[in-house]
Scaffold this motif. Structure first.
Motif, PDB file in Angstrom:
ATOM      1  N   ARG A  80       0.799  -1.097  -0.112  1.00 48.40           N
ATOM      2  CA  ARG A  80      -0.009  -0.013   0.049  1.00 48.40           C
ATOM      3  C   ARG A  80       0.839   1.398   0.098  1.00 48.40           C
ATOM      4  NH1 ARG A  80      -4.533   0.312   4.420  1.00 48.40           N
ATOM      5  NH2 ARG A  80      -5.204   1.716   2.972  1.00 48.40           N
ATOM      6  N   SER A 136       0.773   3.831  -2.721  1.00 52.37           N
ATOM      7  CA  SER A 136       0.713   5.389  -2.544  1.00 52.37           C
ATOM      8  C   SER A 136       1.800   6.404  -3.173  1.00 52.37           C
ATOM      9  CB  SER A 136       0.559   5.592  -1.025  1.00 52.37           C
ATOM     10  OG  SER A 136       0.317   6.877  -0.552  1.00 52.37           O
ATOM     11  N   ALA A 157     -14.463  11.862  -4.249  1.00 48.02           N
ATOM     12  CA  ALA A 157     -14.506  10.604  -3.472  1.00 48.02           C
ATOM     13  C   ALA A 157     -15.772   9.734  -3.484  1.00 48.02           C
ATOM     14  CB  ALA A 157     -14.086  10.914  -1.861  1.00 48.02           C
ATOM     15  N   ASP A 209     -11.717   7.976   7.957  1.00 45.77           N
ATOM     16  CA  ASP A 209     -11.044   7.989   6.609  1.00 45.77           C
ATOM     17  C   ASP A 209     -11.884   8.608   5.569  1.00 45.77           C
ATOM     18  OD1 ASP A 209     -13.165   6.072   6.765  1.00 45.77           O
ATOM     19  OD2 ASP A 209     -11.956   4.616   5.894  1.00 45.77           O
ATOM     20  N   VAL A 255     -10.199  10.448   2.161  1.00 50.52           N
ATOM     21  CA  VAL A 255      -8.897   9.692   1.987  1.00 50.52           C
ATOM     22  C   VAL A 255      -9.147   8.271   1.630  1.00 50.52           C
ATOM     23  CG1 VAL A 255      -7.688  11.376   3.486  1.00 50.52           C
ATOM     24  CG2 VAL A 255      -8.711   9.356   4.454  1.00 50.52           C
ATOM     25  N   GLU A 256     -10.303   7.561   1.906  1.00 47.78           N
ATOM     26  CA  GLU A 256     -10.320   6.083   1.438  1.00 47.78           C
ATOM     27  C   GLU A 256     -10.529   6.077   0.045  1.00 47.78           C
ATOM     28  OE1 GLU A 256     -13.598   4.639   0.681  1.00 47.78           O
ATOM     29  OE2 GLU A 256     -14.494   6.672   0.549  1.00 47.78           O
ATOM     30  N   GLU A 257     -10.622   7.218  -0.742  1.00 48.58           N
ATOM     31  CA  GLU A 257     -10.583   7.044  -2.060  1.00 48.58           C
ATOM     32  C   GLU A 257      -9.782   7.961  -2.748  1.00 48.58           C
ATOM     33  OE1 GLU A 257     -12.623   5.612  -4.383  1.00 48.58           O
ATOM     34  OE2 GLU A 257     -13.829   4.519  -3.074  1.00 48.58           O
ATOM     35  N   VAL A 317      -5.983   8.977  -2.755  1.00 53.80           N
ATOM     36  CA  VAL A 317      -4.663   8.822  -2.067  1.00 53.80           C
ATOM     37  C   VAL A 317      -4.001  10.052  -1.790  1.00 53.80           C
ATOM     38  CG1 VAL A 317      -2.287   7.592  -2.533  1.00 53.80           C
ATOM     39  CG2 VAL A 317      -4.410   6.500  -3.430  1.00 53.80           C
ATOM     40  N   ASP A 345      -4.273  10.232   6.323  1.00 57.53           N
ATOM     41  CA  ASP A 345      -4.268   9.920   4.925  1.00 57.53           C
ATOM     42  C   ASP A 345      -4.726   8.482   4.423  1.00 57.53           C
ATOM     43  OD1 ASP A 345      -2.013   8.325   5.409  1.00 57.53           O
ATOM     44  OD2 ASP A 345      -0.475  10.064   4.958  1.00 57.53           O
ATOM     45  N   TRP A 346      -4.390   8.099   3.200  1.00 57.54           N
ATOM     46  CA  TRP A 346      -4.862   7.113   2.753  1.00 57.54           C
ATOM     47  C   TRP A 346      -4.319   5.694   3.677  1.00 57.54           C
ATOM     48  CZ3 TRP A 346      -2.374   3.022  -0.617  1.00 57.54           C
ATOM     49  CH2 TRP A 346      -3.121   2.134  -1.156  1.00 57.54           C
ATOM     50  N   ASP A 347      -3.102   5.973   4.074  1.00 59.71           N
ATOM     51  CA  ASP A 347      -2.268   4.968   4.754  1.00 59.71           C
ATOM     52  C   ASP A 347      -2.498   5.119   6.190  1.00 59.71           C
ATOM     53  OD1 ASP A 347      -0.552   2.559   4.271  1.00 59.71           O
ATOM     54  OD2 ASP A 347       0.972   3.923   5.372  1.00 59.71           O
ATOM     55  N   THR A 364      -5.292   6.157   8.969  1.00 65.68           N
ATOM     56  CA  THR A 364      -6.701   6.394   9.353  1.00 65.68           C
ATOM     57  C   THR A 364      -6.798   6.410  10.532  1.00 65.68           C
ATOM     58  OG1 THR A 364      -7.287   4.171   8.803  1.00 65.68           O
ATOM     59  CG2 THR A 364      -7.262   5.703   7.035  1.00 65.68           C
TER      60      THR A 364
END
Length: 428
Positions: free
Chosen positions: A5, A9, A59, A134, A137-139, A141, A170-172, A174
């Motif tokens: 991931r 990212s 998103a 999230d 940020v879950e959608e 990156v 962020d995406w990584d 949460t």
């Protein structure tokens, strides 16, 4: 899986930057961020979530506008946002997360959908907890969420200037730990002492009012005039104590009543009356209005100054549990500043009062007080657009030690070069 991931990212972020760098300036779009602002209370955590509408649209894969987020898409976006925010106590127990009525606000030139946020622990006792978030940020990156604590009494965070950034989601990442159970009332108390010190120390009107009351302290009212005769050091100290105590009693009373919500007066008339209080004290410094007038003025107008002090405490949005502590700390800060002013100024005034130049010094200082107070009254009553003496006042307040040192030098020079007054008030 985590390393994959992270690599993905990094690759996507690099691609985004390359594409953005190759795009024309007219087509470029700044990479906006979301924000989570938290206010830690005794039994709950309040705050708000700020979502840039353009990023939110990407998103959720919908065309969103400032109108639609509060209209046709309101229910969907509320469910979506609430479903991506959670809080878990340090014991693993889920906390209740509630979103309030959304609004649209322009932040950094970008329209944001803003949700009031409330997080409540099941036992009504706020401790450290994990914020799991999230939204967007879950959608996306490249999107970032900045989490900030803007109020936490026990950690000494009371104003915007004190706000602390907890971290970036962020995406990584949460999940973020919120140290809501750290600190103590002592830290909050110390911070409010600093607030009181700062409020008076930076308030030229409060300082000038006190100075006008101290100027006649080394003198005695006789026949409608100020005279140096009979003003012993012990008597001067007693009068200064009475003035400071009267002012403290006055502002403490209205500060407590206003902070508790018992009384409320609009700020404009209060500020105008404060300017008027300086004019009255300046006139009294020129010629005594009534016997022990400085004590009466200090106590009476102290009530007005207390209302001004209360406006700052009102802006803090205190819990009932921290209100008493804040009042005590804030008052202590005010009194410490007053004592510092007395310590810095009174020795020089005592020396000057023994010389022939004190009447001219007293009248000049009182005239400046009248000038500044008149300018403040006109501005605060909205009769003039600005205060022409603001620059001078700001400079004087910003250099208190230089002002005190200059006064001390003047006192020494006057003592050496001018005649002194005797115990009968005559020159020697």
């Amino acid at each position: 899986m985590t390393s994959v991931r992270r690599l993905l990212s990094t690759l996507l972020l690099t691609a985004f930057l390359l594409v953005g760098g190759l795009a024309s300036p007219a087509g470029a779009h700044p990479m906006s961020t979301s924000a989570v602002l938290l206010d830690v209370r005794d039994d709950r955590v309040e705050g708000e979530v700020q979502l840039p509408i353009d990023r939110l649209a990407v998103a959720v894969h919908r065309e969103l506008t400032s109108a639609s987020v509060l209209g046709a898409d309101r229910s969907f976006l509320g469910d979506y946002t609430a479903g991506h925010i959670a809080a878990v106590g340090d014991d693993g127990t889920p906390w209740t997360v509630t979103l309030g009525t959304p609004t649209v606000r322009t932040i950094d030139a970008t329209d944001h959908l803003v949700y009031p946020l409330e997080i409540r622990p099941p036992d009504g006792r706020v401790t450290d907890f994990d914020l799991r978030y999230d939204v967007v940020v879950e959608e996306l990156v490249t999107h970032r969420v900045i989490a900030t604590v803007r109020y936490d009494f026990d950690r000494g965070i009371l104003r915007t200037d004190d706000a602390q950034t907890l971290g970036v989601l962020d995406w990584d990442t949460t999940n973020l730990n919120v140290p809501a159970g750290q600190g103590s009332w002592v830290r909050g108390f110390v911070t409010t002492v600093g607030l009181g010190t700062e409020h008076v120390g930076e308030g030229a009107d409060h300082l000038l009012f006190l100075l006008m009351l101290l100027v006649p302290a080394p003198l005695v009212a006789s026949g409608g005039r100020w005279r140096a005769a009979g003003a012993s050091r012990r008597r001067v100290v007693v009068r200064v104590v009475h003035v400071v105590s009267a002012f403290a009693a006055g502002h403490s009373l209205t500060l407590a009543l206003a902070a508790a919500g018992v009384i409320h007066v609009p700020s404009r008339p209060v500020e105008t009356l404060i300017a008027f209080s300086i004019a009255v004290s300046a006139v009294h410094a020129i010629r005594p209005l009534v016997a022990r007038g400085e004590v009466l003025i200090a106590g009476g107008f102290g009530l007005v100054h207390g209302l001004a002090f209360a406006s700052l405490i009102g802006d803090l949005g205190l819990d009932r549990g921290s209100l008493v502590t804040t009042l005590l700390g804030f008052n202590l800060g005010i009194e410490l500043t007053q004592l510092l002013v007395v310590v810095l100024i009174m020795p020089s005034l005592l020396v000057l009062a023994r010389t022939a130049c004190y009447p001219a010094f007293r009248l000049t200082l009182a005239a400046l007080g009248l000038l500044f107070s008149a300018s403040w009254m006109l501005e605060r009553a909205a009769l003039t657009p600005s205060d022409p003496f603001e620059g001078v006042q700001t400079w004087l307040v910003a250099h208190p030690l230089l002002v005190a040192a200059s006064l001390a030098v003047l006192a020494v020079v006057a003592l050496r070069l001018t005649p002194r007054t005797s115990s009968t008030g005559r020159l020697t």
